[in-house]
Design an enzyme around this catalytic site. Structure first.
Site, PDB file in Angstrom:
ATOM      1  N   SER A   1      40.359  66.278  45.081  1.00  0.00           N
ATOM      2  CA  SER A   1      39.189  66.851  45.750  1.00  0.00           C
ATOM      3  C   SER A   1      39.291  66.810  47.269  1.00  0.00           C
ATOM      4  O   SER A   1      38.273  66.831  47.968  1.00  0.00           O
ATOM      5  CB  SER A   1      37.903  66.137  45.301  1.00  0.00           C
ATOM      6  OG  SER A   1      37.734  66.229  43.894  1.00  0.00           O
ATOM      7  N   ARG A   2      40.505  66.725  47.779  1.00  0.00           N
ATOM      8  CA  ARG A   2      40.758  66.687  49.232  1.00  0.00           C
ATOM      9  C   ARG A   2      40.182  65.433  49.890  1.00  0.00           C
ATOM     10  O   ARG A   2      40.055  65.372  51.114  1.00  0.00           O
ATOM     11  CB  ARG A   2      40.208  67.941  49.935  1.00  0.00           C
ATOM     12  CG  ARG A   2      40.903  69.247  49.525  1.00  0.00           C
ATOM     13  CD  ARG A   2      42.389  69.205  49.871  1.00  0.00           C
ATOM     14  NE  ARG A   2      43.051  70.469  49.639  1.00  0.00           N
ATOM     15  CZ  ARG A   2      43.688  70.799  48.521  1.00  0.00           C
ATOM     16  NH1 ARG A   2      43.700  69.958  47.504  1.00  0.00           N
ATOM     17  NH2 ARG A   2      44.305  71.967  48.407  1.00  0.00           N
TER      18      ARG A   2
END
Length: 212
Positions: A189-190
């Site tokens: 999810s970065r």
């Protein structure tokens, strides 16, 4: 056709937690580099070197790490090249390792100095003969009329030095003495893990987590 803007990757291989990382960035780097070598990633010793010219224009190139210890990170190159001239005018530089397969990046900043002539001589003797001749044959970063110039230079110096070419006076080592390290581990999810180590006035390392 796939748009370059649509390219995506989910980073899920590992994590980098303060409790599991080393207090000394050199130890953390040593662990990660050894893991990169053991994982057989392509050219784990390749690093990007960034320098800045007197006109404040930055430039980058790939060089190969040849040593690291408490004194710093070492590589060897032509002192008369663009990077050599830029380091002569501005000794501050940055290095970056990107081990794509491990989803890891290491960034290192600091001041650069030349290693001793003795250290450069010792390393030069370990290089393959073709590489030692090449150090004489290539006027690195200069404009040449064609590849024939390099071939002719190589033949000339091979004939001159035979099997014992000495180290050229314009070739040798540099050592970057770090004052800032960053270790980046890709996460889902970065929400990547990013730890920074900053050298304090008392010589100790301050470790902080940075937002990705």
């Amino acid at each position: 056709m796939t748009s370059i803007a649509d390219l995506r990757k989910s980073y899920e291989r590992a994590e980098l937690d303060e409790s599991a990382s080393h207090a000394d960035p050199l130890q953390q780097f040593d662990q990660w580099l050894k893991e990169a070598i053991a994982s057989e990633v392509p050219e784990p010793n390749a690093m990007t070197l960034a320098t800045v010219a007197s006109n404040l224009r930055p430039s980058t190139r790939i060089v190969l790490i040849k040593g690291y210890d408490a004194e710093g990170i070492t590589w060897f190159t032509n002192y008369d090249s663009r990077k050599g001239k830029e380091l002569a005018g501005n000794p501050f530089a940055a290095l970056q390792f990107h081990w794509v397969e491990l989803e890891r990046v290491v960034r290192i900043e600091g001041i650069v100095e030349k290693v001793s002539a003795e250290e450069s001589d010792a390393y030069f003797k370990t290089r393959p003969l073709d590489s030692r001749i090449g150090a004489w044959a290539s006027p690195q970063s200069e404009v040449i009329s064609g590849r024939g110039v390099l071939v002719a230079n190589a033949a000339k110096y091979a004939a001159q030095f035979l099997l014992q070419p000495p180290r050229p006076p314009h070739w040798g080592g540099y050592r970057l003495k770090p004052d800032n390290w960053q270790f980046w581990q890709g996460r889902k999810s970065r929400l990547h893990d990013r730890l920074r180590y900053t050298l304090a006035a008392d010589g100790r390392w301050q470790r902080d987590r940075l937002a990705p």
